[in-house]
Design an enzyme around this catalytic site. Structure first.
Site, mmCIF file in Angstrom:
data_model
loop_
_atom_site.group_PDB
_atom_site.id
_atom_site.type_symbol
_atom_site.label_atom_id
_atom_site.label_comp_id
_atom_site.label_asym_id
_atom_site.label_seq_id
_atom_site.Cartn_x
_atom_site.Cartn_y
_atom_site.Cartn_z
ATOM 1 N N ALA A 135 27.504 11.121 27.886
ATOM 2 C CA ALA A 135 26.709 10.146 28.640
ATOM 3 C C ALA A 135 25.480 9.697 27.835
ATOM 4 O O ALA A 135 24.920 10.486 27.079
ATOM 5 C CB ALA A 135 26.268 10.762 29.961
ATOM 6 N N LYS B 194 28.617 5.761 22.407
ATOM 7 C CA LYS B 194 29.493 6.227 21.326
ATOM 8 C C LYS B 194 30.924 6.428 21.825
ATOM 9 O O LYS B 194 31.881 6.172 21.097
ATOM 10 C CB LYS B 194 28.915 7.501 20.711
ATOM 11 C CG LYS B 194 27.537 7.294 20.091
ATOM 12 C CD LYS B 194 26.946 8.585 19.558
ATOM 13 C CE LYS B 194 25.507 8.386 19.133
ATOM 14 N NZ LYS B 194 24.600 8.164 20.282
ATOM 15 N N ASP C 147 30.128 15.647 29.967
ATOM 16 C CA ASP C 147 28.684 15.731 30.155
ATOM 17 C C ASP C 147 28.431 16.486 31.447
ATOM 18 O O ASP C 147 29.238 16.431 32.367
ATOM 19 C CB ASP C 147 28.033 14.345 30.225
ATOM 20 C CG ASP C 147 26.574 14.380 29.800
ATOM 21 O OD1 ASP C 147 26.294 14.030 28.634
ATOM 22 O OD2 ASP C 147 25.726 14.760 30.622
ATOM 23 N N CYS D 74 19.397 11.917 17.382
ATOM 24 C CA CYS D 74 18.488 10.786 17.111
ATOM 25 C C CYS D 74 17.071 11.307 16.902
ATOM 26 O O CYS D 74 16.098 10.735 17.395
ATOM 27 C CB CYS D 74 18.542 9.750 18.245
ATOM 28 S SG CYS D 74 18.078 10.399 19.870
#
Length: 452
Positions: A267, A271, A289, A386
């Site tokens: 989630a 991607k 998820d 990230c």
């Protein structure tokens, strides 16, 4: 007031959305309110430093709402060139009056007027805005970490982490980039349309964009496009929003039609849907998820993009023994501190701490250990985040490889869009101020044999 809620702990986007839903504003006013809320949240350390310099009481000694009101006035004067100084001062004074500070309107007016006088004086001797700001704040100190932290409004610990990796000059460039308004990138769904068709539709609608080199599905919007769902092709599933660096992750995974792929922390699904597109929607993708509400968003997006190969699995990837040795490829886009996307999340720089990073690194090591068991012999695991913190990136991968000799780093195909970002160590590290996209870390690992 949205900023009041943010200072009480609310997420900036949620607090802002709550306010904008209550009051119907023209698009120009909505954009200004958004800029002020995000900007004041992002720049609060610098704005506090202004108050410390100009007021008799330090920022933390001011009444909370008055401090917020001063932030709004100072932000407009320092960072909003289109707003006349008189308008910024007058509206801030009026805001103080309307919020129970009638007796302090003279103080508010005086502090902002003093700021204007001092700023003009500094600008006469410094042409560069950042040099002028640095001089004004008296942060040419002996501590370069603190100087950058005050000047660009980051906690010292984040500056320290970046300086240790990139040096002072590169860190300053990174800070500058992180304080810019984030770009919006589209990923064209080539199963439904072509990049040329989307470009033509955007041009016809008067939306300015640019192509991104080496990313065949990416277009970057370079003008304010208004509500995203009103753009041409949205309801037809022609494209979805996904930053260009996030698009690199699925190219590194390189999924093939007919394979079984597991997206372990899927989630909200950017991607996952990209993987389905690269597989021509042929095969099976298990999107896992533990947050059902976020998976619902993934499901809605997959339906809009008309993708059939995705199966939703609610639960923690650490507790899914049914997937053992079942997948050709696994993506672990791990929960992280998000230090590569601080420009998108105005409050994140104040929420994260060295302690949360330590906790995340423990979780990441657990996740990579468990999800690696999902991979068949000779299969692939891609680990990505990230963030730009070694404890969540290089350290996690090095620790995993040290404990699992049957795994090795595998470089991407040189012709892949990821190839140009490949480092000698074997992983990919996207630096925002150099590549002009979100900060990302990713590595492709190959399982050479099953453990005995």
């Amino acid at each position: 007031m949205a900023l009041r809620d943010v200072h009480k702990g609310a997420y900036t986007d949620i607090a802002l959305d709550r306010v904008l839903q209550k009051v119907k504003l023209p698009d120009t006013d909505r954009r200004l309110v958004t800029e002020l809320v995000y900007g004041c949240t992002r720049r609060q350390r610098t704005l506090d430093a202004f108050i410390d310099q100009l007021g008799k009481k330090k920022s933390h000694q001011q009444p909370k709402d008055l401090r917020t009101i001063l932030h709004l006035g100072l932000y407009q004067l320092q960072y909003q060139e289109r707003i006349p100084e008189s308008a910024a001062v007058n509206t801030t004074v009026q805001l103080a009056r309307e919020n129970g500070f009638s007796g302090l309107t003279g103080f508010v007016n005086g502090l902002l007027r003093q700021y204007i006088r001092l700023e003009k004086k500094e600008n006469q001797t410094n042409n560069d805005q950042e040099s002028s700001l640095s001089s004004f704040l008296c942060v040419q100190s002996s501590d370069p970490i603190e100087r950058l932290g005050i000047l660009y409004s980051f906690p010292d610990w984040i500056i320290q982490v970046w300086v240790e990796q990139f040096g002072l000059a590169q860190t300053e460039q990174l800070c500058l980039w992180m304080n810019k308004t984030p770009a919006i990138d589209l990923r064209v769904n080539l199963l439904r349309t072509s990049t040329e068709q989307v470009e033509a539709a955007l041009t016809s609608d008067g939306v300015a964009f640019q192509q991104l080199p080496l990313l065949p599905q990416a277009l970057r919007l370079i003008s304010n496009a208004g509500p995203i769902q009103n753009l041409p092709g949205y309801h037809e599933g022609w494209w979805t929003i996904q930053d260009s660096s996030a698009q690199l992750v699925s190219y590194l995974l390189d999924p093939q039609p007919g394979e079984v792929v597991i997206d372990a922390c899927a989630a909200p699904g950017g991607k996952t849907t990209h993987i389905a597109e690269l597989m021509r929607d042929e095969g099976k993708i298990f999107a896992c998820d533990r947050t059902f509400s976020r998976l619902k968003k993934l499901q809605e997006n997959a339906q809009r993009l008309k993708l059939k190969s995705i199966e939703i699995c609610t639960g923690d990837s650490r507790n899914m023994p049914q997937f053992q040795n079942t997948a050709h490829r696994v993506l672990l886009d791990a929960p992280c501190s998000g230090l590569g996307t601080l420009h998108r999340h105005a409050d994140a720089r104040w929420r994260q701490t060295p302690k949360t990073v330590e906790e995340l690194s423990v979780l990441q090591k657990e996740l990579i250990s468990h999800t690696s068991t999902f991979v068949k012999e000779n299969g692939v695991l891609v680990y990505s985040t990230c963030t730009l913190h070694p404890k969540e990136n290089e350290d996690v991968v090095s620790s995993f490889l040290a404990e699992n000799p049957n795994w090795e780093i595998e470089p991407p195909n040189p012709d892949s869009p990821v190839g140009v970002h490949f480092t000698p160590q074997g992983w990919i590290k996207v630096l925002p101020h150099q590549q002009n996209m979100d900060g990302f870390f990713m590595v492709r690992l190959r399982k050479t044999k099953n453990e005995r």
